[in-house]
Design a protein around this motif. Sequence first.
Motif, PDB file in Angstrom:
ATOM      1  N   VAL A 122      54.204 -49.366 -39.451  1.00 61.89           N
ATOM      2  CA  VAL A 122      53.337 -49.555 -38.354  1.00 61.89           C
ATOM      3  C   VAL A 122      53.865 -50.844 -37.546  1.00 61.89           C
ATOM      4  O   VAL A 122      54.087 -51.850 -38.091  1.00 61.89           O
ATOM      5  CB  VAL A 122      51.927 -49.798 -38.596  1.00 61.89           C
ATOM      6  N   THR A 123      54.381 -50.575 -36.138  1.00 61.47           N
ATOM      7  CA  THR A 123      54.769 -51.515 -35.303  1.00 61.47           C
ATOM      8  C   THR A 123      53.886 -51.996 -34.430  1.00 61.47           C
ATOM      9  O   THR A 123      53.357 -51.027 -33.612  1.00 61.47           O
ATOM     10  CB  THR A 123      56.217 -51.108 -34.787  1.00 61.47           C
ATOM     11  N   VAL A 124      53.547 -53.194 -34.472  1.00 61.78           N
ATOM     12  CA  VAL A 124      52.487 -53.708 -33.371  1.00 61.78           C
ATOM     13  C   VAL A 124      52.924 -54.069 -32.271  1.00 61.78           C
ATOM     14  O   VAL A 124      53.957 -54.867 -32.073  1.00 61.78           O
ATOM     15  CB  VAL A 124      51.700 -54.744 -34.176  1.00 61.78           C
ATOM     16  N   CYS A 125      52.615 -53.287 -30.977  1.00 61.34           N
ATOM     17  CA  CYS A 125      53.088 -53.813 -29.618  1.00 61.34           C
ATOM     18  C   CYS A 125      52.002 -54.175 -28.517  1.00 61.34           C
ATOM     19  O   CYS A 125      50.825 -53.759 -28.926  1.00 61.34           O
ATOM     20  CB  CYS A 125      53.839 -52.683 -29.150  1.00 61.34           C
ATOM     21  N   VAL A 126      52.439 -54.845 -27.612  1.00 60.96           N
ATOM     22  CA  VAL A 126      51.526 -55.065 -26.553  1.00 60.96           C
ATOM     23  C   VAL A 126      52.174 -54.821 -25.256  1.00 60.96           C
ATOM     24  O   VAL A 126      53.648 -54.772 -25.201  1.00 60.96           O
ATOM     25  CB  VAL A 126      51.161 -56.607 -26.162  1.00 60.96           C
ATOM     26  N   PRO A 127      51.521 -54.217 -24.326  1.00 67.07           N
ATOM     27  CA  PRO A 127      51.962 -53.812 -23.046  1.00 67.07           C
ATOM     28  C   PRO A 127      52.840 -55.006 -22.250  1.00 67.07           C
ATOM     29  O   PRO A 127      52.132 -56.194 -22.485  1.00 67.07           O
ATOM     30  CB  PRO A 127      50.812 -53.304 -22.288  1.00 67.07           C
ATOM     31  N   ALA A 128      53.732 -54.884 -21.970  1.00 67.84           N
ATOM     32  CA  ALA A 128      54.600 -56.035 -21.124  1.00 67.84           C
ATOM     33  C   ALA A 128      53.827 -56.451 -19.971  1.00 67.84           C
ATOM     34  O   ALA A 128      53.909 -57.679 -19.716  1.00 67.84           O
ATOM     35  CB  ALA A 128      56.136 -55.254 -20.627  1.00 67.84           C
ATOM     36  N   ALA A 129      53.077 -55.398 -19.430  1.00 67.93           N
ATOM     37  CA  ALA A 129      52.262 -55.950 -18.277  1.00 67.93           C
ATOM     38  C   ALA A 129      51.250 -57.231 -18.653  1.00 67.93           C
ATOM     39  O   ALA A 129      51.063 -58.223 -17.901  1.00 67.93           O
ATOM     40  CB  ALA A 129      51.462 -54.775 -17.708  1.00 67.93           C
ATOM     41  N   VAL A 130      50.698 -56.870 -19.901  1.00 66.50           N
ATOM     42  CA  VAL A 130      49.709 -57.946 -20.270  1.00 66.50           C
ATOM     43  C   VAL A 130      50.338 -59.177 -20.577  1.00 66.50           C
ATOM     44  O   VAL A 130      49.800 -60.275 -20.189  1.00 66.50           O
ATOM     45  CB  VAL A 130      49.162 -57.564 -21.919  1.00 66.50           C
ATOM     46  N   LYS A 131      51.691 -59.300 -21.107  1.00 65.51           N
ATOM     47  CA  LYS A 131      52.512 -60.468 -21.307  1.00 65.51           C
ATOM     48  C   LYS A 131      52.554 -61.256 -19.924  1.00 65.51           C
ATOM     49  O   LYS A 131      52.561 -62.316 -19.832  1.00 65.51           O
ATOM     50  CB  LYS A 131      53.698 -60.114 -22.290  1.00 65.51           C
ATOM     51  N   ARG A 132      53.369 -60.247 -19.023  1.00 60.92           N
ATOM     52  CA  ARG A 132      53.659 -60.800 -17.806  1.00 60.92           C
ATOM     53  C   ARG A 132      52.302 -61.535 -17.030  1.00 60.92           C
ATOM     54  O   ARG A 132      52.695 -62.635 -16.347  1.00 60.92           O
ATOM     55  CB  ARG A 132      54.315 -59.935 -16.949  1.00 60.92           C
ATOM     56  N   ALA A 133      51.382 -60.918 -17.059  1.00 58.69           N
ATOM     57  CA  ALA A 133      49.933 -61.155 -16.570  1.00 58.69           C
ATOM     58  C   ALA A 133      49.688 -62.523 -16.986  1.00 58.69           C
ATOM     59  O   ALA A 133      49.134 -63.463 -16.392  1.00 58.69           O
ATOM     60  CB  ALA A 133      48.780 -60.387 -16.596  1.00 58.69           C
ATOM     61  N   LEU A 134      49.666 -62.848 -18.421  1.00 56.19           N
ATOM     62  CA  LEU A 134      49.437 -64.241 -18.910  1.00 56.19           C
ATOM     63  C   LEU A 134      50.474 -65.327 -18.595  1.00 56.19           C
ATOM     64  O   LEU A 134      50.333 -66.562 -18.792  1.00 56.19           O
ATOM     65  CB  LEU A 134      49.728 -63.941 -20.457  1.00 56.19           C
ATOM     66  N   GLY A 135      51.828 -64.771 -18.292  1.00 55.30           N
ATOM     67  CA  GLY A 135      52.881 -65.929 -17.866  1.00 55.30           C
ATOM     68  C   GLY A 135      53.696 -65.811 -19.515  1.00 55.30           C
ATOM     69  O   GLY A 135      54.461 -66.995 -19.409  1.00 55.30           O
ATOM     70  N   ALA A 136      53.590 -64.814 -20.230  1.00 58.49           N
ATOM     71  CA  ALA A 136      54.167 -64.925 -21.658  1.00 58.49           C
ATOM     72  C   ALA A 136      55.845 -64.420 -21.172  1.00 58.49           C
ATOM     73  O   ALA A 136      55.652 -63.574 -20.458  1.00 58.49           O
ATOM     74  CB  ALA A 136      53.531 -64.426 -22.589  1.00 58.49           C
ATOM     75  N   SER A 137      56.685 -64.848 -22.127  1.00 54.98           N
ATOM     76  CA  SER A 137      57.984 -64.261 -21.993  1.00 54.98           C
ATOM     77  C   SER A 137      58.164 -63.072 -22.530  1.00 54.98           C
ATOM     78  O   SER A 137      57.579 -62.728 -23.275  1.00 54.98           O
ATOM     79  CB  SER A 137      58.993 -65.052 -22.536  1.00 54.98           C
ATOM     80  N   VAL A 138      58.988 -62.365 -21.838  1.00 56.85           N
ATOM     81  CA  VAL A 138      59.266 -60.928 -22.334  1.00 56.85           C
ATOM     82  C   VAL A 138      60.780 -60.913 -22.620  1.00 56.85           C
ATOM     83  O   VAL A 138      61.687 -60.768 -21.624  1.00 56.85           O
ATOM     84  CB  VAL A 138      58.950 -59.681 -21.279  1.00 56.85           C
ATOM     85  N   ASP A 139      61.233 -60.668 -23.928  1.00 56.68           N
ATOM     86  CA  ASP A 139      62.470 -60.957 -24.324  1.00 56.68           C
ATOM     87  C   ASP A 139      63.158 -59.527 -24.542  1.00 56.68           C
ATOM     88  O   ASP A 139      64.360 -59.149 -24.475  1.00 56.68           O
ATOM     89  CB  ASP A 139      62.900 -61.625 -25.452  1.00 56.68           C
ATOM     90  N   THR A 140      62.081 -58.631 -25.573  1.00 59.93           N
ATOM     91  CA  THR A 140      62.742 -57.112 -25.788  1.00 59.93           C
ATOM     92  C   THR A 140      61.702 -56.374 -25.556  1.00 59.93           C
ATOM     93  O   THR A 140      60.228 -56.489 -25.578  1.00 59.93           O
ATOM     94  CB  THR A 140      63.035 -57.051 -27.351  1.00 59.93           C
ATOM     95  N   SER A 141      61.861 -55.237 -24.695  1.00 58.85           N
ATOM     96  CA  SER A 141      60.820 -54.098 -24.566  1.00 58.85           C
ATOM     97  C   SER A 141      61.417 -52.727 -24.533  1.00 58.85           C
ATOM     98  O   SER A 141      62.591 -52.683 -24.638  1.00 58.85           O
ATOM     99  CB  SER A 141      60.373 -54.495 -23.058  1.00 58.85           C
ATOM    100  N   PHE A 142      60.506 -51.859 -24.935  1.00 58.88           N
ATOM    101  CA  PHE A 142      61.031 -50.433 -24.702  1.00 58.88           C
ATOM    102  C   PHE A 142      59.803 -49.706 -24.131  1.00 58.88           C
ATOM    103  O   PHE A 142      58.771 -50.086 -24.002  1.00 58.88           O
ATOM    104  CB  PHE A 142      61.199 -49.944 -26.323  1.00 58.88           C
ATOM    105  N   GLU A 143      60.046 -48.414 -23.771  1.00 60.90           N
ATOM    106  CA  GLU A 143      58.828 -47.524 -23.271  1.00 60.90           C
ATOM    107  C   GLU A 143      58.355 -46.528 -23.972  1.00 60.90           C
ATOM    108  O   GLU A 143      59.190 -45.862 -25.022  1.00 60.90           O
ATOM    109  CB  GLU A 143      59.731 -46.886 -21.885  1.00 60.90           C
ATOM    110  N   SER A 144      57.284 -46.326 -24.135  1.00 62.98           N
ATOM    111  CA  SER A 144      56.620 -45.224 -25.083  1.00 62.98           C
ATOM    112  C   SER A 144      55.571 -44.678 -24.058  1.00 62.98           C
ATOM    113  O   SER A 144      54.599 -45.405 -23.700  1.00 62.98           O
ATOM    114  CB  SER A 144      56.156 -46.078 -26.359  1.00 62.98           C
ATOM    115  N   GLU A 145      55.541 -43.284 -23.984  1.00 63.17           N
ATOM    116  CA  GLU A 145      54.535 -42.760 -23.021  1.00 63.17           C
ATOM    117  C   GLU A 145      54.356 -43.130 -22.007  1.00 63.17           C
ATOM    118  O   GLU A 145      53.187 -43.469 -21.274  1.00 63.17           O
ATOM    119  CB  GLU A 145      53.098 -42.814 -24.066  1.00 63.17           C
ATOM    120  N   GLY A 146      55.648 -43.713 -21.051  1.00 65.74           N
ATOM    121  CA  GLY A 146      55.389 -44.256 -19.830  1.00 65.74           C
ATOM    122  C   GLY A 146      54.952 -45.465 -19.853  1.00 65.74           C
ATOM    123  O   GLY A 146      54.640 -45.968 -18.521  1.00 65.74           O
ATOM    124  N   ILE A 147      54.790 -46.436 -20.856  1.00 63.26           N
ATOM    125  CA  ILE A 147      54.279 -47.642 -20.813  1.00 63.26           C
ATOM    126  C   ILE A 147      55.446 -48.698 -21.376  1.00 63.26           C
ATOM    127  O   ILE A 147      55.881 -48.290 -22.327  1.00 63.26           O
ATOM    128  CB  ILE A 147      52.865 -48.024 -21.476  1.00 63.26           C
TER     129      ILE A 147
END
Length: 190
Positions: A122-147
């Motif tokens: 199991v890989t635990v992920c959060v939406p990048a939008a949540v991180k960005r809304a908080l002001g947290a850095s996003v270094d690596t992302s990928f798309e799954s089911e359009g998110i």
Amino acid sequence: MCGGRGTRLGSRVEKPLVEVCGTPMVDRVLDALAASRVASDGGEVYAVVSPDTPATREHLRGRDCTVVDAPGEGYVDDLGYALERVETPVVTVVADLPLLAPEIVNRVLDEATRPDRHGDSVTVCVPAAVKRALGASVDTSFESEGIELVPTGLNVVGGSDDHLYRSHDVRLSVNVNRPADHRLAEELCD
């Protein structure tokens, strides 16, 4: 996993020993694991250090965990090195996730042990939008089911199939990689 250099953070101390609300991040993660079902189910906790984290290795002497000395060739290589030395399934978590809480670990364990999972990973992920809304850095992302999703650094390594577990829990959205992430963790910690 507590063997990274933390060059992006720019701290004078090793990254796992950077304090959030007065406690080193590695201790906050170890405390969350100790209060979760990982410990209550009789699981052993391993701390994976590297040649880049000698002070962390020394610091861990006082903790209830087994230290694994990885070669320090990067996160993926060191994780592979550690996984060769333990039985799966195993919960893996990075030391720079200081807002981790026992109930989060338990939710992930529930997900991993669902009957339809068959012991898979199991890989635990959060939406990048949540991180960005908080002001947290996003270094690596990928798309799954359009998110657009971001791995949190909390996983269960089991069988060969990998399932995504999406969480909106802001505590999983703060990996302390940069000074701004550190400030955010300080604001959000309890």
